[in-house]
Structures are given as C-alpha cells and as structure tokens.
Design an enzyme around this catalytic site. Structure first.
Site, PDB file in Angstrom:
ATOM      1  N   LYS A  18      15.303  -1.544   3.447  1.00 10.79           N
ATOM      2  CA  LYS A  18      14.232  -1.119   4.360  1.00 10.79           C
ATOM      3  C   LYS A  18      14.765  -1.076   5.786  1.00 10.79           C
ATOM      4  O   LYS A  18      14.647  -0.077   6.493  1.00 10.79           O
ATOM      5  CB  LYS A  18      13.065  -2.107   4.263  1.00 10.79           C
ATOM      6  CG  LYS A  18      11.986  -1.898   5.299  1.00 10.79           C
ATOM      7  CD  LYS A  18      11.038  -3.093   5.343  1.00 10.79           C
ATOM      8  CE  LYS A  18       9.998  -2.920   6.421  1.00 10.79           C
ATOM      9  NZ  LYS A  18       9.089  -1.781   6.173  1.00 10.79           N
ATOM     10  N   ASP A 608     -14.977  -2.591   2.092  1.00  9.60           N
ATOM     11  CA  ASP A 608     -14.011  -1.522   1.793  1.00  9.60           C
ATOM     12  C   ASP A 608     -13.604  -1.526   0.335  1.00  9.60           C
ATOM     13  O   ASP A 608     -13.262  -2.573  -0.215  1.00  9.60           O
ATOM     14  CB  ASP A 608     -12.739  -1.730   2.632  1.00  9.60           C
ATOM     15  CG  ASP A 608     -12.973  -1.431   4.100  1.00  9.60           C
ATOM     16  OD1 ASP A 608     -13.736  -0.497   4.394  1.00  9.60           O
ATOM     17  OD2 ASP A 608     -12.366  -2.120   4.944  1.00  9.60           O
ATOM     18  N   HIS A 703      -3.517   9.654   9.904  1.00  7.85           N
ATOM     19  CA  HIS A 703      -2.126   9.430   9.489  1.00  7.85           C
ATOM     20  C   HIS A 703      -1.135  10.092  10.422  1.00  7.85           C
ATOM     21  O   HIS A 703       0.070   9.914  10.284  1.00  7.85           O
ATOM     22  CB  HIS A 703      -1.916   9.919   8.056  1.00  7.85           C
ATOM     23  CG  HIS A 703      -2.787   9.196   7.074  1.00  7.85           C
ATOM     24  ND1 HIS A 703      -4.045   9.666   6.749  1.00  7.85           N
ATOM     25  CD2 HIS A 703      -2.622   8.041   6.416  1.00  7.85           C
ATOM     26  CE1 HIS A 703      -4.596   8.823   5.895  1.00  7.85           C
ATOM     27  NE2 HIS A 703      -3.766   7.829   5.679  1.00  7.85           N
ATOM     28  N   CYS A 735      -9.941   6.982   8.286  1.00 10.57           N
ATOM     29  CA  CYS A 735      -9.536   5.655   7.813  1.00 10.57           C
ATOM     30  C   CYS A 735      -9.333   4.760   9.036  1.00 10.57           C
ATOM     31  O   CYS A 735      -9.602   5.180  10.168  1.00 10.57           O
ATOM     32  CB  CYS A 735      -8.242   5.786   6.997  1.00 10.57           C
ATOM     33  SG  CYS A 735      -7.799   4.296   6.079  1.00 10.57           S
TER      34      CYS A 735
HETATM   35  N1  GLN Z   1     -11.190  -1.508   7.193  1.00 10.67           N
HETATM   36  C1  GLN Z   1      -9.857  -1.147   6.878  1.00 10.67           C
HETATM   37  C2  GLN Z   1      -9.142  -0.645   8.131  1.00 10.67           C
HETATM   38  O1  GLN Z   1      -9.755  -0.051   8.943  1.00 10.67           O
HETATM   39  C3  GLN Z   1      -9.797  -0.070   5.810  1.00 10.67           C
HETATM   40  C4  GLN Z   1      -8.391   0.250   5.403  1.00 10.67           C
HETATM   41  C5  GLN Z   1      -8.248   1.192   4.213  1.00 10.67           C
HETATM   42  O2  GLN Z   1      -9.140   1.907   3.874  1.00 10.67           O
HETATM   43  N2  GLN Z   1      -7.117   1.219   3.587  1.00 10.67           N
HETATM   44  O3  GLN Z   1      -7.973  -0.816   8.306  1.00 10.67           O
HETATM   45 ZN    ZN Z   2      -9.123   4.102   4.334  1.00 11.31          ZN
END
Ligand code: GLN
Ligand code: ZN
Length: 767
Positions: A18, A608, A703, A735
C-alpha cells in the site's frame, strides 16, 4: 496427503505494498523501488508458505493492484482509450487502467470496479467490445514462475479460468454476448498454458468461481467445451479447477465432467457438497481438494470436524485422491495473528489468520495421514480445548442477550402508526421548507482530526483534551452549516475512524485488531472488527456527541448511527450461530441507542445501511431468506421511537431495481440514496414502484473533487420533481463527505442550497 494453497494476501504484513504504491503514484519513489518492495513481499509470502509445509505453492496470485486486471493485461484486453499510453511503461499503462490517467492533456477514465462475488474485495471489471481481440501481452505469470523456480519452489501458477474471466467482464457495446468471445480468448489461454508447461510447470490452478453461480445452459456448455479443448491441446498438463464461495448446486454435473486432475471444493461454505460429490454417479478418478480451512473468516479450524470430513473422503476415494486446502484464496484473511499484541489471550486462542491457516492445513493433512508425534498430538489437544473453551466462554455467551433475543415480539418490528400518519406529525413538528437540505453525516476528515485520534491512542493527549478538540470541530461544522443555510444539520462524525469500527470499539462482543487489514481494492485496505460474542450496548455510543451538537444550534440536528446489517456485513462474524441472530443482537443494541437519542431530544435519527444490498447471497434462490431477516433487523433497530421522531436511512453503490420492495419495507421515513452518477437513473426503481416514503436522491457525486454548479444540481432535481411527489423530496449529496476537502465541500454545498432555494421559489409560484 498433499497440501496446497489457493492464494495468499499480498498487501504486505505491514501494508508495505500500500505504502509503496501510494508513494509511486505521488512520484516519491520510482518504478524500481516499487518493484523491489513487491518482490520482497512475494518472496516473503513464498517463504512463509514453504516454512509452514505447504506442498504446492500458488504463484501469480500476487498483484500490484488486482488479479483480474492482471489477467486482462495478460490476454491483452486493453480498452482502446488507453492507446495514447502505448509508449509508456507497461506498469504505467496498468495503473492508468486501474486508476485513470490525468496528465499531459489526457483525461482517461479508469476501468470500472466492482465487488468480487460476495467479498469486500473489489476487482477491475474487464471491458469487452464486439470486435474484441486478445493476444498474449504481459509476462508477469512467466516471470513469477521463473523466479519461483530459481528459489526451488514447488510452484503452481494460478490463472482465472477463461469462462469466469469472460463472465466477470462487461459488454461495452450492445448486440453481442461476452461469451461469444470465447473462440478468440481460448487460443490465448492455450498459448499461456503451453508456455507455462514448456517452462516446467506441472500443475496449473484455474479459478472458475462462476461454477458456484446461477448459470444458463449455454454457460454450462461453454465450460465443457473450453476444458475439453484445453485438454486436447495440453494432454499432459495437470489442472486444478478451483471454485469457491458457493455450492455447485445445478452445476455439479458439469463440474464433475470437466477433464481436470483436481477438483477443489469449498467445504466451509458448502459442507454438504462433500457427500453430494462422493456419492455422485459421475464422480470420475479426479483428486478432490478439500477446502476445509475457512479463507474468509478468522476462526480457528475445528480439527475434529475437519478430520471427520477428510476421513469420509479418504474412505471413499483413498488418501491418494485427497488434498487439503483452505476453502478459497487467503487474500480475504488478515496476515498474521502473532502481530496482535492487544487482543485478550482468551479470544486470541480462538483465532487463526492467514499464516496460522497454512499451519492448520498442514497439520490436518498430517493428522489425517495417521502420522503421530507428541507435537501433533499436542496441536490436536490444543485445538479441541480452544473449541471447548469457545463454546462455553462467558466472554461469548450472555444469557441475558439470548433471552432478550428470544422474547422479541412481532410488534417490535413495527412503528406505532403507518407512514402517512407519521409524515403529518413530523411535517407539523419540524416545519421544514419544501426540498429540505441535509448531508449524509461525515464532514472532511482532515489530517488534523485523524492525528487527534492517533495522539489519544498513543497517550500524547488526554481524553479531556481530545474531547475538547472534537467539540471544537463540531462547533465549527455547525456554524458553517448554519452559514450556508442547510436545514437539517449533522455533527460531522469527527470522532469516528470508520463507521463500523467506531461502533465495534464501543459495543461488547466485538474485538478490534491492530493489524487485521484485508485488501479492499488496489492499495485500500479495511480492518473489520471481529464479532466474537453476544452483543451488548453497555454504554452510550453517540448521544454524548449528538446532544452536544444539538445544544449548540437552534436547527434540527440529525443523529447518526450505522445499521445492524452494515455492521454485520463489514465485520468478521462469529460462525457459531446464524448471521441472522448476530444481526438481531446488533439491532437490539442500536435500538437502545436510537431510544437514548430520542430521550436526549434528538428528533431525527439516521441509521445508515449502505451494505444491505451487498449482503445478498450469490444465488437468487437464497435472496428471499436473507432479505427477510436483514430488513427485519433494520426495523428492529428503528421501530422503537415515537411517531413524530423521524428515521432516515442511507444507501450507496446500489442497484435498487430487484430489491425495491424490500427497501420500502424498511419503512424509514426518509431514505437518501446515491443517484447523481447515474443522472437519476437509479431513481427509476423508486418511481416505478411508487415508493411511498420521503426520499433524497443524491444531487452530486462526492467521489470526485469536482464542484457541481447550481444549474447542474437544479437539472438533476428537476428530473426528480418530474417523477416524485414534491412533498417527499429531500436535497442532499450522494454520500458522506469525509474523503473531501473543506474548500470544495463548502462551495458544493452552497450551490446545493442555492439550487434548492431556486426550486422552492419556482414550485411555490407555480402552485
Ligand atoms: N454517515 C456515513 C458518512 O457520512 C455514511 C457513509 C456511507 O454511506 N458509506 O460517512
Ligand atoms: Zn453512502
């Protein structure tokens, strides 16, 4: 009795690969330095396996990024867009395929990545066009074989078999089936095998995990044709056919008809397969490789149980025709239990990581061969004892939890009133504007925040100093959200290293390792907690932070928890009770936390569940049973609250079409989902199904560092407005924002709020 291994972790004991890869990508080291690290890891892995006494050692299981990408390179399946890189080194081409390439005026997108069967490993998806051709390109497998020979290793090259390789890929054009390409691909495989044979290979392992999947008749037929052609072309080369992660089921006859010397069986996932194979009328003279040591989990093998299975096979086909192996590649196991200095000794004695699993394989083979020595006898006794201890240990077994689990009632899975009633109460209580804005939970995890945790761990700062700093970060995040004008705030998750490990650290029944890293993709690793015992919430998990945050704002503060299925899915799970029971135990703990948050006057709570979909079994026939308990686990966690408390859930990376009714059955008041990358296409499932509850389709992709414009966001929201009732729509990113930087996050969210405001105006004027 012969032993072999199917594959070994390659990230390095201390994640050396890594670090080396990341240094290479950022230009800190050159190619030769990177390759030197890789070489060292490879040789160390070989040496470990040899020292453990494994007879046949896999090679070409090592990879700088991903073994499926290695295969694509080897057969020359390089997408056309990388043509401009033809002059570059093969290594840079390889990394460009994996990660994209933005340099010298080029902007080449990376190849897609997806989950490797039902593991948390992600592979690079081969891309196929109708005119796809293949030719021998890379030479990694030949080089590695030569190196192994020099070291006098009894080496067995590993390849992904041609049928699974095609099935792992994706058609990039319409009007053809990837299987049509087999006639062009097979000659290249035959060439590879011929070269390996010429170089002195006597055994080759072909991984065909698709033999465990739902297949069409044509796919099954292709398996038969491909392997009979290989046999014809290479009459002397000895082949090991490895399938894992599932039973053969309706592919068993096909598997037994393949002309190979060794058939590997995953007896951890599918113990019943042994009887099915042994009593099958089509069982020929092939050797059976018994995958008895679990390559996917961390538990010590149960020698007595394994020896019984091995004995059964020996009785039927003779010890000459029995090999012992791990169930699958050890890629999915952490490296070495001995690196763990902080695990409780009682728990540690129940565990085995990759290095220990090798010894288990060898010990089982020796015991099964009837060898006897004081040292072997001692291993057996220790093993028996560890299992006895585990089956009764008070660390694991908590009668109170078991009792609570058995007294769950139907009403515990249901909110008091149906959604429509709750929605009215909540709307009246919160008085949120149309298109309320919110975020998914985390805010940028700066180095500063991460260092804070490291400093606390190493004792450089006190708990009080740590908490004061976290509070400061939360206060800043609150001010900042208020300034931008977000409607429902979050505290930012600064206290969390990871959304699962954080809860694992606080709940009873979980152990956290220091070094239990497993490769997730490329240079990324995860460190799943180990769920070893009955789960209890013996302390507060989040109330301290969420209520601190709520006290410092007039706005609504959303509580943030990880759901039971996701915690289960991203942990090493105990194997001494059904997954369902463990999920329900976690659900009860989360339920208590949800109620504690409500008690602390938190009015909106998000649970989540990004991993619900990836928990789906590999075979469709098993989906219903899984969904039944998974959805119930979520409802058990969520349903204790009053009608006017609003429950949110969040999911990402999901295709929703085939499970939409189950998502609806979760009955969250609001669901936020990832949709921006697909231009709201993922929303279709919700529309077609007439999803009844509120929904926040992600309006920008977190992302990438790219900042979305107001008009872009409005464009996506307009698409949502066309198909969903306006009173149900929330506005949020795809996200959590923890991987982003503050700079871009701020402008992105400002644009998001602005877009929501403009739409509000428009809709109000129109109505
Ligand atoms: N609550 C989490 C965040 O905001 C959700 C992360 C995820 O969906 N992988 O980081
Ligand atoms: Zn997410």
């Amino acid at each position: 009795m012969q032993t072999h291994n199917l594959g070994y972790p390659r990230i390095g004991k201390q994640r050396e690969l890594k670090k080396a890869c990341e240094s290479y990508w950022s230009g800190k080291i050159d190619q030769s330095e990177l390759l030197a690290v890789a070489q060292q890891i490879k040789e160390q892995n070989w040496q470990t396996q040899q020292a453990a006494g494994i007879d046949l050692i896999p090679i070409n299981d090592f990879s700088l990024y991903d073994h499926v990408l290695d295969m694509s390179l080897l057969v020359g399946a390089i997408p056309e867009r990388y043509e401009p890189l033809a002059q570059q080194s093969v290594l840079d081409l390889y990394f460009a395929m994996a990660r994209g390439y933005q340099k010298e005026g080029l902007d080449l997108k990376a190849m897609e990545m997806t989950k490797w069967f039902d593991t948390n490993y992600h592979y690079i998806v081969p891309e196929f066009t109708k005119k796809q051709t293949f030719q021998l390109f890379g030479n990694k497998v030949f080089e590695e074989f030569a190196q192994a020979q020099q070291l006098r290793l009894n080496a067995k090259p590993v390849l992904i078999g041609p049928v699974s390789y095609l099935l792992l890929g994706k058609e990039k054009e319409e009007n053809f089936n990837k299987l049509d390409l087999i006639d062009r691909l097979l000659p290249v495989y035959i060439q590879i095998l011929q070269q390996l044979e010429a170089a002195g290979a006597t055994w080759v392992q072909m991984d065909e995990p698709y033999l465990g999947m739902d297949l069409t008749d044509r796919e099954r037929q292709t398996f038969l044709e491909v392997y009979s052609e290989i046999r014809k072309q290479l009459p002397r080369l000895q082949l090991i056919l490895a399938s894992y992660f599932e039973c053969f089921h309706d592919n068993l006859t096909t598997a037994l008809h393949l002309p190979v010397e060794v058939l590997h069986l995953d007896l951890v996932r599918c113990p019943q397969q042994l009887d099915q194979v042994l009593t099958h009328q089509d069982l020929g003279s092939q050797i059976l490789s018994l995958g008895v040591v679990d390559g996917r989990n961390v538990w010590k093998n149960d020698f007595q149980k394994s020896l019984q299975m091995i004995q059964k096979a020996v009785d039927k086909v003779g010890s000459q025709r029995v090999w012992i192996a791990p169930s699958c590649s050890l890629l999915h196991s952490p490296y070495d239990l001995e690196l763990e200095k902080n695990l409780q000794p009682e728990i540690k004695q129940w565990l085995a990581f990759a290095k220990q699993k090798l010894v288990e394989v060898v010990t089982l083979a020796r015991l099964a061969s009837g060898e006897s020595s004081p040292e072997l006898e001692q291993s057996l006794q220790e093993n028996i004892q560890a299992h006895q201890n585990r089956s009764t240990s008070p660390l694991i077994h908590n009668p109170k939890v078991k009792e609570r689990l058995s007294s769950i009632e139907e009403k515990d899975f249901w909110r008091h009133s149906p959604f429509k009633v709750r929605q009215q109460l909540q709307k009246a209580r919160f008085k949120l504007p149309l298109f309320p804005t919110t975020t998914i939970g985390s805010f940028p995890q700066t180095t500063q925040v991460r260092q804070l945790r490291a400093k606390l761990k190493s004792g450089k700062i006190t708990q009080a100093e740590y908490e004061a700093e976290i509070e400061k970060a939360i206060l800043e995040a609150i001010r900042w959200q208020e300034e931008i004008g977000i409607d429902v705030l979050v505290h930012g998750e600064f206290e969390r290293n990871d959304m699962v490990e954080y809860f694992g650290e606080l709940l009873e029944g979980f152990a956290i390792t220091e070094n239990g890293w497993v490769q997730s993709y490329g240079s990324r690793c995860v460190k799943p907690p180990i769920i070893y015992g009955d789960v209890v919430r013996s302390r507060d998990l989040s109330v301290r932070w969420i209520s601190f945050a709520q006290k410092h704002t007039q706005k609504l503060m959303k509580g943030m928890l990880t759901g039971p299925v996701t915690i289960l899915q991203w942990s090493f799970v105990r194997d001494d009770q059904p997954r369902r029971d463990t999920a329900f135990q976690i659900a009860l703990a989360i339920r208590d936390e949800v109620l504690a948050l409500e008690q602390a006057d938190i009015k909106i709570i998000q649970i989540d569940e990004p991993a619900i979909r990836e928990g789906l079994p590999l075979r469709k026939k098993d989906w219903a049973a899984y969904l039944e308990w998974a959805i119930k686990a979520f409802r058990l966690a969520a349903s204790g609250v009053k009608d006017e408390t609003q429950i949110h859930t969040h999911m990402c990376y999901s295709e929703f079409n085939d499970i939409i009714e189950h998502i609806a059955a979760m009955d969250a008041d609001v669901i936020t989902i990832e949709t921006s990358r697909s231009e709201m296409e993922l929303l279709e499932a919700f529309v077609n199904f007439k999803y009844p509850n509120e929904i926040g389709p992600g309006v920008y992709d977190i992302h990438s560092p790219r900042v979305p414009s107001v008009s872009e966001i409005k464009h996506l929201l307009n698409k949502a407005i066309e198909v969903l009732p306006v009173e149900n729509i929330w506005v949020n990113p795809d996200c959590g924002l923890k991987t982003r930087r503050w700079e871009e996050t701020k402008i992105s969210l400002q644009n998001m709020v602005q877009a929501a405001r403009e739409l509000r105006q428009r809709v109000l004027v129109e109505s």
